[in-house]
Design a protein around this motif. Structure first.
Motif, PDB file in Angstrom:
ATOM      1  N   GLN A  33     -12.050  -5.524   4.101  1.00 31.53           N
ATOM      2  CA  GLN A  33     -11.372  -6.784   3.795  1.00 31.53           C
ATOM      3  C   GLN A  33     -10.617  -6.708   2.476  1.00 31.53           C
ATOM      4  N   HIS A  34     -11.192  -6.004   1.510  1.00 28.44           N
ATOM      5  CA  HIS A  34     -10.505  -5.844   0.218  1.00 28.44           C
ATOM      6  C   HIS A  34      -9.153  -5.166   0.403  1.00 28.44           C
ATOM      7  N   PHE A  35      -9.124  -4.094   1.195  1.00 21.76           N
ATOM      8  CA  PHE A  35      -7.869  -3.360   1.397  1.00 21.76           C
ATOM      9  C   PHE A  35      -6.882  -4.158   2.241  1.00 21.76           C
ATOM     10  N   LEU A  36      -7.380  -4.870   3.241  1.00 18.28           N
ATOM     11  CA  LEU A  36      -6.485  -5.684   4.066  1.00 18.28           C
ATOM     12  C   LEU A  36      -5.878  -6.824   3.256  1.00 18.28           C
ATOM     13  N   ASP A  37      -6.609  -7.286   2.248  1.00 22.32           N
ATOM     14  CA  ASP A  37      -6.082  -8.326   1.355  1.00 22.32           C
ATOM     15  C   ASP A  37      -5.163  -7.750   0.289  1.00 22.32           C
ATOM     16  N   ASN A  38      -5.249  -6.441   0.078  1.00 24.54           N
ATOM     17  CA  ASN A  38      -4.440  -5.765  -0.941  1.00 24.54           C
ATOM     18  C   ASN A  38      -3.782  -4.527  -0.319  1.00 24.54           C
ATOM     19  N   PRO A  39      -2.847  -4.732   0.591  1.00 26.85           N
ATOM     20  CA  PRO A  39      -2.293  -3.603   1.364  1.00 26.85           C
ATOM     21  C   PRO A  39      -1.603  -2.542   0.523  1.00 26.85           C
ATOM     22  N   SER A  40      -1.071  -2.913  -0.649  1.00 24.98           N
ATOM     23  CA  SER A  40      -0.382  -1.927  -1.481  1.00 24.98           C
ATOM     24  C   SER A  40      -1.329  -0.875  -2.037  1.00 24.98           C
ATOM     25  N   GLU A  41      -2.642  -1.107  -1.924  1.00 22.34           N
ATOM     26  CA  GLU A  41      -3.614  -0.113  -2.370  1.00 22.34           C
ATOM     27  C   GLU A  41      -3.852   0.965  -1.317  1.00 22.34           C
ATOM     28  N   MET A  42      -3.329   0.755  -0.108  1.00 23.60           N
ATOM     29  CA  MET A  42      -3.567   1.753   0.940  1.00 23.60           C
ATOM     30  C   MET A  42      -2.289   2.276   1.587  1.00 23.60           C
ATOM     31  N   LEU A  43      -1.148   1.605   1.355  1.00 22.75           N
ATOM     32  CA  LEU A  43       0.108   2.038   1.944  1.00 22.75           C
ATOM     33  C   LEU A  43       1.250   1.815   0.964  1.00 22.75           C
ATOM     34  N   SER A  44       2.286   2.660   1.056  1.00 25.56           N
ATOM     35  CA  SER A  44       3.457   2.513   0.196  1.00 25.56           C
ATOM     36  C   SER A  44       4.284   1.308   0.640  1.00 25.56           C
ATOM     37  N   ALA A  45       5.187   0.894  -0.212  1.00 30.51           N
ATOM     38  CA  ALA A  45       6.058  -0.242   0.103  1.00 30.51           C
ATOM     39  C   ALA A  45       6.896   0.049   1.348  1.00 30.51           C
ATOM     40  N   LEU A  58      -1.433  -5.006  10.140  1.00 23.23           N
ATOM     41  CA  LEU A  58      -2.391  -4.079   9.553  1.00 23.23           C
ATOM     42  C   LEU A  58      -3.718  -4.209  10.294  1.00 23.23           C
ATOM     43  N   ASP A  59      -4.432  -3.100  10.407  1.00 26.49           N
ATOM     44  CA  ASP A  59      -5.730  -3.150  11.075  1.00 26.49           C
ATOM     45  C   ASP A  59      -6.696  -2.186  10.400  1.00 26.49           C
ATOM     46  N   LEU A  60      -7.870  -2.063  10.988  1.00 22.68           N
ATOM     47  CA  LEU A  60      -8.936  -1.268  10.379  1.00 22.68           C
ATOM     48  C   LEU A  60      -8.549   0.195  10.213  1.00 22.68           C
ATOM     49  N   ALA A  61      -7.679   0.689  11.095  1.00 26.18           N
ATOM     50  CA  ALA A  61      -7.261   2.094  10.994  1.00 26.18           C
ATOM     51  C   ALA A  61      -6.495   2.362   9.713  1.00 26.18           C
ATOM     52  N   ASP A  62      -5.840   1.350   9.150  1.00 22.90           N
ATOM     53  CA  ASP A  62      -5.081   1.529   7.919  1.00 22.90           C
ATOM     54  C   ASP A  62      -5.983   1.656   6.688  1.00 22.90           C
ATOM     55  N   VAL A  63      -7.199   1.184   6.800  1.00 22.88           N
ATOM     56  CA  VAL A  63      -8.125   1.139   5.672  1.00 22.88           C
ATOM     57  C   VAL A  63      -8.683   2.536   5.385  1.00 22.88           C
ATOM     58  N   PRO A  64      -8.746   2.941   4.117  1.00 22.99           N
ATOM     59  CA  PRO A  64      -9.283   4.271   3.782  1.00 22.99           C
ATOM     60  C   PRO A  64     -10.747   4.418   4.186  1.00 22.99           C
ATOM     61  N   LEU A  65     -11.167   5.652   4.342  1.00 19.41           N
ATOM     62  CA  LEU A  65     -12.575   5.952   4.594  1.00 19.41           C
ATOM     63  C   LEU A  65     -13.441   5.462   3.439  1.00 19.41           C
ATOM     64  N   GLU A  66     -14.654   5.114   3.743  1.00 17.66           N
ATOM     65  CA  GLU A  66     -15.608   4.702   2.714  1.00 17.66           C
ATOM     66  C   GLU A  66     -16.026   5.929   1.899  1.00 17.66           C
ATOM     67  N   GLU A  67     -15.728   5.897   0.605  1.00 15.52           N
ATOM     68  CA  GLU A  67     -15.963   7.063  -0.255  1.00 15.52           C
ATOM     69  C   GLU A  67     -17.443   7.425  -0.353  1.00 15.52           C
ATOM     70  N   THR A  68     -18.329   6.430  -0.347  1.00 11.19           N
ATOM     71  CA  THR A  68     -19.760   6.749  -0.455  1.00 11.19           C
ATOM     72  C   THR A  68     -20.248   7.500   0.770  1.00 11.19           C
ATOM     73  N   TYR A  69     -19.643   7.218   1.932  1.00 10.14           N
ATOM     74  CA  TYR A  69     -20.018   7.949   3.147  1.00 10.14           C
ATOM     75  C   TYR A  69     -19.582   9.403   3.030  1.00 10.14           C
ATOM     76  N   ILE A  70     -18.359   9.612   2.540  1.00 12.31           N
ATOM     77  CA  ILE A  70     -17.860  10.987   2.379  1.00 12.31           C
ATOM     78  C   ILE A  70     -18.759  11.760   1.430  1.00 12.31           C
ATOM     79  N   THR A  71     -19.125  11.125   0.333  1.00  8.59           N
ATOM     80  CA  THR A  71     -19.968  11.784  -0.678  1.00  8.59           C
ATOM     81  C   THR A  71     -21.308  12.199  -0.097  1.00  8.59           C
TER      82      THR A  71
END
Length: 535
Positions: A33-45, A58-71
């Protein structure tokens, strides 16, 4: 007895401790929800603009992976992360069967899928045969003779677009391939370098910024789109801009290359590219247990093909080579050419006859493939030293087509990727009766403008002065007394719309800032598009 035990231990060790490739899929993206509310943090203009222009949410696919999961996955015992995909919400990993299966115990893991499909079931071998490893990008033949690239453009009636100054300006193409050595030094690419048309790139295999390296396959591919050497080579979209991405590891053939391709496509999406062209194809791998079967070529099974379809859903046109397996025991297209929305390009000779090596359709679910055809036999390219040569392969019919698509989209800047794709298929010479050798046939890009012969229409239509300072006049036939003119920015935004007549054909552009714009002129029986430079 001792030797027998040793043998059993060896077998056990091989099965349990050999390295396997797999994908681990996550259940969610907790900060979506944070990224969907702030799209410029995940995609260029520019990427956001593309979505706006094509009414793509915009949808869930646009949202970056959860960093804690990657770690947590990276820190798991015996696990190496090879690639990642936000579109799939997954990581491509490598490790032993035991260590990979242990990831299922993590609360955020949805599933684990092994590249070896037999490990995802009871362990029984599938009955369908897998083909041997192939390298589509290497199946090209070269003879060092100077050529003329006119035929590969004129076959598509692409000169009509070029003559009206639709040469790809304002469009961005991502070339995903095996390497681009010599692009920064060879003469046929100097226009791209001088005019800053190479916007950047990345080597996903080496994980560094040195994309002017690797196999020369990508260099030849790029030359068919953006190369220029007077009286020898003209690319199909010499005014387009490019990102160059390396995802193919020339030393091996492994499913990780499909994952790297998807990662590159996501990077292309982030930068706001319009078109992805890829002359890579995946069917067989070095490890036969990883190889695909024809039944996988259904547009939804292969990781790379699913990624290509998501790219299309984001407003990008994806163009892929059909493959060069037409003479083999398994002649069908591979991935991502099996993608539902992918424009899959087969090869014909200069005489418009199907190249014998060109892979055929249908897809396993019986869709028409390839989609269209272009010249891939004796295609004219530049090598890394700037020598003009001829080569064979769908690897070259594909980018030839991609460049023409960029020119067409420039001519119709408000069209969506779905509309452009439909225009191309409908203009093709076998559209009424497609088949699995030629698909819908050879497109007529001149016909998409309603213009078969540019010279015949030149006398009845013109736009002047161009460049312009304050006004532009439109000259058109008295048969088309009333007309509508729309002016668009390079991002496809409509900035001016006015009705004009033969008696009052003047349009004011005084309010526009200096730069490049596109016009769309519509009157009864006459439709014209082009570009205007405001000084």
């Amino acid at each position: 007895m001792k030797h027998y035990y040793t043998f059993l231990l060896l077998v056990f060790s091989t099965v349990m401790f050999s390295q396997e490739d797999a994908w681990v899929y996550f259940k969610d993206k907790p900060n979506s929800q944070h990224f969907l509310d702030n799209p410029s943090e995940m995609l260029s203009a520019r990427a956001l603009e593309r979505r706006t222009n094509q009414n793509i949410s915009l949808d869930l696919a646009d949202v970056p992976l959860e960093e804690t999961y990657i770690t947590q996955v990276k820190s798991a015992t015996g696990i190496t992360v090879m690639a990642q995909s936000k579109w799939m919400n997954a990581l491509h990993i490598r490790g032993t069967q035991t260590d990979i299966k242990a990831l299922k115990l993590l609360s955020f893991v949805d599933k684990v899928v092994f590249a070896d499909k037999t490990l995802n079931t009871t362990g029984k071998k599938v009955s369908e045969n897998k083909i041997a490893q192939t390298k589509d990008k290497l199946k090209t033949s070269i003879d060092y003779a100077y050529g003329n690239s006119a035929n590969q453009i004129q076959m598509l009636n692409g000169q009509v677009l070029h003559q009206q100054n639709f040469t790809g300006s304002g469009k961005i193409i991502a070339v995903i391939d095996a390497g681009f050595p010599g692009v920064n030094t060879a003469q046929p690419f100097q226009n791209l370098i001088t005019n800053n048309q190479i916007l950047g790139g990345y080597n996903f295999v080496a994980r560094n910024d040195n994309f002017y390296s690797g196999d020369d396959h990508g260099t030849m591919v790029l030359s068919t789109i953006g190369g220029y050497k007077e009286n020898a080579l003209v690319g199909t979209a010499p005014s387009a801009s490019f990102y160059l991405f390396i995802t193919e590891d020339d030393a091996t053939e492994n499913p990780v290359e499909e994952s790297l391709w998807v990662e590159a496509a996501e990077r292309a999406d982030y930068f706001g590219v319009d078109i992805i062209t890829t002359s890579l194809g995946y069917f067989g791998f070095d490890n036969a247990n990883y190889s695909h079967t024809y039944s996988d070529m259904n547009g939804i099974t292969n990781f790379i093909s699913r990624g290509a379809e998501i790219a299309f859903s984001k407003g990008i046109i994806v163009v892929a080579s059909a493959g060069n397996e037409g003479n083999t025991a398994e002649p069908h297209i591979g991935g991502p050419a099996d993608g539902v929305s992918v424009i899959t390009v087969g090869s014909v000779t200069a005489a418009k006859v199907k190249s014998t090596f060109s892979s055929i359709g249908p897809s396993f679910d019986n869709r028409i493939k390839p989609d269209v055809m272009a010249q891939g036999t004796a295609a004219v390219v530049s090598d890394t030293n700037g020598n003009i040569t001829t080569v064979n392969g769908t690897s070259f019919s594909c980018p030839i087509m991609a460049g023409m698509i960029a020119c067409l989209w420039q001519a119709f800047p408000t069209k969506t990727n779905k509309e452009i794709r439909k225009m191309i298929l409908q203009s093709s010479d076998k559209y009424a009766a497609p088949n699995n050798n030629y698909g819908y046939g050879i497109p007529n890009f001149g016909g998409t403008l309603g213009v078969e012969d540019y010279q015949t229409t030149l006398s009845v239509f013109s736009v002047y002065p161009n460049p312009a300072q304050t006004t532009v006049s439109f000259k058109f036939s008295e048969e088309n007394y009333n007309a509508s003119v729309k002016i668009y920015s390079v991002l496809g935004q409509k900035v001016i719309e006015k009705h004009i007549t033969n008696q009052d054909p003047i349009l004011s552009v005084a309010s526009l800032q200096s730069g490049l714009y596109f016009y769309a002129f519509d009157a009864d029986g006459l439709h014209k598009t082009g570009k205007i430079i405001k000084q």
